[in-house]
Design a protein around this motif. Structure first.
Motif, short mmCIF file in Angstrom:
data_model
loop_
_atom_site.label_atom_id
_atom_site.label_comp_id
_atom_site.label_asym_id
_atom_site.label_seq_id
_atom_site.Cartn_x
_atom_site.Cartn_y
_atom_site.Cartn_z
N PHE A 18 0.83 -1.21 0.00
CA PHE A 18 0.00 0.00 0.00
C PHE A 18 0.87 1.26 0.00
CE2 PHE A 18 -2.26 -3.38 2.25
CZ PHE A 18 -3.41 -3.50 1.48
N LEU A 19 1.81 1.31 -0.91
CA LEU A 19 2.72 2.45 -0.94
C LEU A 19 1.98 3.76 -1.21
CD1 LEU A 19 5.62 3.47 -0.78
CD2 LEU A 19 5.87 2.97 -3.21
N HIS A 20 0.87 3.70 -1.95
CA HIS A 20 0.12 4.92 -2.25
C HIS A 20 -0.47 5.54 -0.99
CE1 HIS A 20 -2.36 1.33 -2.56
NE2 HIS A 20 -3.35 2.05 -2.11
N THR A 21 -0.73 4.74 0.05
CA THR A 21 -1.18 5.30 1.31
C THR A 21 0.00 5.61 2.24
OG1 THR A 21 -1.50 3.12 2.29
CG2 THR A 21 -3.37 4.07 1.16
N SER A 22 0.98 4.74 2.27
CA SER A 22 2.15 4.99 3.11
C SER A 22 2.91 6.24 2.69
CB SER A 22 3.09 3.78 3.07
OG SER A 22 2.46 2.62 3.57
N ALA A 23 2.73 6.65 1.44
CA ALA A 23 3.40 7.86 0.95
C ALA A 23 3.03 9.07 1.80
CB ALA A 23 3.01 8.10 -0.51
N TYR A 24 1.88 9.01 2.50
CA TYR A 24 1.43 10.13 3.32
C TYR A 24 1.43 9.76 4.80
CZ TYR A 24 0.14 11.27 -1.38
OH TYR A 24 0.19 11.49 -2.73
N ASP A 25 2.16 8.69 5.14
CA ASP A 25 2.31 8.25 6.53
C ASP A 25 3.63 8.80 7.05
OD1 ASP A 25 2.76 6.89 8.91
OD2 ASP A 25 1.91 5.01 8.17
N GLU A 26 3.57 9.93 7.73
CA GLU A 26 4.79 10.62 8.15
C GLU A 26 5.57 9.82 9.19
OE1 GLU A 26 6.01 13.21 6.60
OE2 GLU A 26 4.25 13.09 5.29
N GLU A 27 4.87 9.05 10.04
CA GLU A 27 5.59 8.24 11.03
C GLU A 27 6.47 7.20 10.34
OE1 GLU A 27 4.01 7.31 15.16
OE2 GLU A 27 2.16 7.38 13.97
N TRP A 28 5.90 6.50 9.37
CA TRP A 28 6.70 5.51 8.64
C TRP A 28 7.86 6.17 7.92
CZ3 TRP A 28 6.71 5.10 3.04
CH2 TRP A 28 7.61 4.13 2.58
N LYS A 29 7.59 7.26 7.22
CA LYS A 29 8.65 7.91 6.45
C LYS A 29 9.78 8.40 7.36
CE LYS A 29 7.32 10.69 3.08
NZ LYS A 29 6.56 11.73 2.35
N ASN A 30 9.42 8.96 8.50
CA ASN A 30 10.45 9.46 9.41
C ASN A 30 11.28 8.32 9.99
OD1 ASN A 30 9.71 12.13 9.03
ND2 ASN A 30 8.30 12.14 10.77
N ASP A 31 10.61 7.24 10.41
CA ASP A 31 11.34 6.13 11.01
C ASP A 31 12.15 5.37 9.96
OD1 ASP A 31 10.23 6.90 13.37
OD2 ASP A 31 8.91 5.17 13.60
N ALA A 32 11.58 5.23 8.75
CA ALA A 32 12.33 4.58 7.67
C ALA A 32 13.53 5.42 7.26
CB ALA A 32 11.42 4.34 6.47
N SER A 33 13.37 6.74 7.27
CA SER A 33 14.48 7.63 6.94
C SER A 33 15.58 7.54 7.99
CB SER A 33 13.97 9.07 6.83
OG SER A 33 15.06 9.97 6.66
N GLU A 34 15.17 7.46 9.25
CA GLU A 34 16.17 7.31 10.32
C GLU A 34 16.96 6.02 10.13
OE1 GLU A 34 16.02 6.19 15.01
OE2 GLU A 34 14.69 7.82 14.35
N TYR A 35 16.24 4.94 9.80
CA TYR A 35 16.92 3.66 9.54
C TYR A 35 17.86 3.78 8.35
CZ TYR A 35 17.46 -0.85 7.19
OH TYR A 35 17.96 -1.93 6.51
N LEU A 36 17.37 4.37 7.27
CA LEU A 36 18.18 4.49 6.05
C LEU A 36 19.49 5.22 6.34
CD1 LEU A 36 18.62 4.42 2.95
CD2 LEU A 36 17.22 6.50 2.81
N CYS A 37 19.40 6.36 6.99
CA CYS A 37 20.61 7.16 7.24
C CYS A 37 21.55 6.46 8.22
CB CYS A 37 20.22 8.54 7.77
SG CYS A 37 19.35 9.56 6.54
N THR A 38 20.97 5.81 9.24
CA THR A 38 21.80 5.09 10.20
C THR A 38 22.52 3.93 9.54
OG1 THR A 38 20.26 5.65 11.99
CG2 THR A 38 21.79 3.83 12.40
N PHE A 39 21.80 3.21 8.68
CA PHE A 39 22.41 2.06 8.01
C PHE A 39 23.48 2.51 7.01
CE2 PHE A 39 22.23 -1.38 4.72
CZ PHE A 39 22.84 -2.35 5.50
N LEU A 40 23.22 3.58 6.28
CA LEU A 40 24.23 4.10 5.35
C LEU A 40 25.50 4.50 6.10
CD1 LEU A 40 22.00 6.24 2.95
CD2 LEU A 40 23.29 4.20 2.33
N GLU A 41 25.33 5.16 7.23
CA GLU A 41 26.51 5.55 8.03
C GLU A 41 27.27 4.32 8.48
OE1 GLU A 41 24.87 7.95 11.11
OE2 GLU A 41 24.69 9.74 9.85
N TYR A 42 26.54 3.27 8.91
CA TYR A 42 27.19 2.04 9.34
C TYR A 42 27.95 1.40 8.17
CZ TYR A 42 27.88 -2.68 11.14
OH TYR A 42 28.44 -3.86 11.54
#
Length: 676
Positions: free
Chosen positions: A124-148
């Motif tokens: 359901f990416l078309h709905t998750s696209a407007y889910d700010e909690e998911w986007k923020n937490d996924a972004s935190e994971y993405l940046c943390t993992f890239l740094e690692y």
């Protein structure tokens, strides 16, 4: 933080990776089941770059993407050991290799359990696209993992890919309702609405068009943005860490050539963001995979080149060795993959000859299109034989040889245009998008005519003077400036069914005549538009409404509808028009010949060519004749031997289905022996 930079560099116009002053071939390997067996086989074959999937979710066949497990466990909770174990296996069995790391951003089950109002972005990416909690937490994971990754394995990693949505390819489903989506749509239209507009799927009396002024069209236009805005958001977040020092890629921008909307038709937004360096896309599948057909790309590669984005062609065709059980039976099979007896992949080649020749063909297509590529060993074992190991080795050696030799340009005299937005004007159950794009290309690519492939939105940036023919597959909406550019170009034009019928955000079938330069009569009646062209029947699978008749005494009448006296296929003042989709090879060859396009072979097959290479495969004859523009000598890169044309005809004999790749010997008379 690692400070070394990966560059995508070009040698004789062919892309390579450069890292720490060393050049790496972009012939890569990917698998959802990397093991010591297939990783070491690929490495022995000379492959130096491997894709590593970091994912903890089940895929659409209800089996894990990775048996190593994911890193993202919950909000702020990461298990880097799962990644460490995987990359250490790769480093052990592919010593000295480099990696492209794919990071899946769909939320893990533990996160979803705690966020009852959130839906899985995988489906359901078309709905998750407007889910700010998911986007923020996924972004935190993405940046943390890239740094690692950069801090721990930066010297081993060439680049990254970001994944989310259906198939991890940024696709969206069609179950639109969610309160976040509703609020975002209200902001989009600037007013409150009681509910999300209904999207009628059924087609009544063959009426296939969706009105541009309708609420359903407005909503689909809005929905198409969600996946791509989200992909762009994560790409921008990733660049905060890698700072463009390593290439970043994603899947995206190719489904408009097939048959499903999947809400991805706003992909140019991501392409133009400046944060994406690579687009991964599978080589055309289904019918294109058959040995009697031809290879085709699923993304407009020449539109990518205009943006400086490299195309990575995914070769995921199933060899005969791929027919084996999955880890457990498929329980839901929610994404419709073809399986036999519930859990066995069955869309495989019958034998190693067919599979090997198609793999040769796909490789040759990638070389001529100047694409990077990888072989995708889906669930392991596709290449587990000495003959496939040799084939991979041969391909790697050939690609490495591209660094030397002569610069090579496209020899295409044809430009093909597909339009993503035009798909939204067709109702979901009309089943005609496939007839315009997918089926049209399936037949055109068998004509032995090199072509360049673009998205229509780029046409005003393209020099049309270099082409003899422009083909418009599904161009229902053409702006005034685009129409003027097309009209003023000297090349011939090929139009299908209802070009330009969307004018000023209204359906206006009278505009078809303005675009084609012919008087076109609209008939508001359902018809399959069956046409008889020189004994060849052309028609839609289902009846469409309306259909169109060329009613112009000044036009050359080429074919009529079978059930009426109306003209269905005509030519006038440089414009071809046909009133049906599913245009067959015979029609494409006729149009190419009438346009003065050079046709390299009279026998249907898979043909690719640029200034440096010629590749051909056919199942119809063992005695091949390729018609050249000038005489030359060639080296057979797969099977060896020198061939010289006479009277501009290159002749050779080979078993039916054999795929050849010839490199032209230098006009200076000296050949690079490393390629022999």
């Amino acid at each position: 933080m690692n400070t070394k930079r990966t560059k995508i560099i070009y040698k004789n116009d062919y892309p390579f990776f450069e890292f720490d002053e060393k050049i790496y071939s972009p012939c890569m390997f990917r698998s959802f089941r990397p093991t010591p067996a297939n990783v070491s086989l690929a490495h022995r074959a000379g492959i130096e770059v491997f894709q590593i999937q970091v994912a903890g979710q089940l895929n659409g066949m209800d089996v894990p993407y990775s048996l190593y497990g994911g890193v993202w466990q919950d909000k702020g909770v990461y298990n880097f050991k799962n990644f460490d174990r995987q990359i250490e296996m790769f480093k052990k069995f592919a010593h000295g290799a480099k990696f492209i790391i794919f990071i899946q951003l769909d939320a893990p089950e533990a996160w979803l359990e705690k966020h009852k109002n959130s839906l899985s972005s995988f489906y359901f990416l078309h709905t998750s696209a407007y889910d700010e909690e998911w986007k923020n937490d996924a972004s935190e994971y993405l940046c943390t993992f890239l740094e690692y990754c950069e801090n721990t394995y930066g010297d081993d990693i060439l680049g990254y890919g970001i994944s989310a949505g259906r198939s991890t390819e940024w696709f969206s489903g069609t179950n639109y309702y969610n309160e976040n989506t509703k609020k975002a749509y209200e902001n989009y239209i600037g007013k409150k609405c009681d509910k999300i507009p209904e999207i009628p799927e059924e087609v009544n009396n063959g009426e296939i068009f969706r009105a541009p002024e309708s609420e359903e069209y407005k909503f689909l236009k809005f929905a198409s943005q969600g996946a791509n805005i989200t992909a762009g958001f994560f790409a921008k977040e990733a660049q905060k860490v890698i700072k463009h020092k390593k290439p970043l890629g994603l899947f995206g921008g190719y489904y408009n050539l097939k048959d499903s909307l999947l809400n991805v038709n706003d992909f140019a937004r991501v392409w133009d963001s400046g944060n994406i360096d690579m687009i991964f896309a599978p080589a055309s599948y289904d019918d294109f995979r058959q040995i009697e057909n031809s290879a085709c790309v699923t993304v407009a590669t020449d539109s990518l080149k205009m943006r400086g984005i490299v195309h990575i062609n995914e070769l995921d065709h199933r060899t005969e060795l791929a027919q084996y059980p999955m880890e457990h039976p498929v329980t839901q099979n929610r994404m419709g993959y073809r399986m036999a007896e519930g859990n066995i992949i069955d869309d495989c080649y019958d034998n190693s000859f067919d599979a090997g020749m198609v793999l040769r063909r796909e490789f040759a297509s990638s070389v001529v299109r100047k694409s990077m590529l990888w072989w995708f060993d889906f669930f392991g074992g596709y290449y587990a034989s000495p003959e496939y190991e040799k084939l991979l080795s041969d391909c790697v050696k050939i690609y490495n040889g591209l660094k030397v030799g002569e610069f090579s340009h496209s020899v295409a005299e044809v430009a093909v245009f597909a339009d993503a937005e035009s798909n939204y004007f067709i109702k979901d159950k009309a089943d005609v998008i496939r007839s315009f794009c997918y089926n049209g290309m399936k037949e055109f690519v068998k004509c032995a005519v090199p072509y360049d492939l673009y998205n229509l939105c780029d046409i005003e940036k393209i020099d049309l003077q270099k082409y003899k023919l422009c083909i418009f597959l599904n161009s229902f909406k053409i702006s005034k400036s685009q129409a003027e550019k097309i009209k003023n170009s000297p090349c011939k034009k090929m139009w299908i069914y209802a070009p330009g019928c969307v004018e000023n955000d209204k359906i206006n079938f009278d505009n078809i005549g303005k675009i084609t330069g012919m008087n076109i009569k609209t008939v508001h009646k359902a018809s399959d538009c069956a046409i008889d062209f020189d004994g060849c029947e052309i028609k839609f699978e289902k009846a469409v409404n309306p259909y169109f008749i060329v009613d112009d005494d000044g036009a050359e009448r080429l074919a009529d509808y079978k059930n009426t006296n109306g003209c269905a296929f005509a030519y006038k003042n440089g414009n071809f028009y046909i009133g049906s989709g599913n245009v067959p090879e015979k029609v494409w060859r006729f149009i190419a010949k009438k346009s003065g396009v050079h046709i390299y072979c009279d026998v249907s097959g898979a043909f690719f060519a640029d200034e440096r290479f010629i590749s051909y495969q056919t199942v119809h004859t063992e005695n091949i004749e390729i018609h050249l523009k000038e005489d030359a000598e060639f080296c057979d890169l797969f099977d060896g031997g020198i061939y010289k044309s006479e009277n501009k005809i290159l002749k050779y004999t080979a078993p039916k289905g054999t795929s050849k790749l010839f490199e032209k010997i230098s006009r200076k008379g000296k050949y690079n022996e490393k390629n022999l």
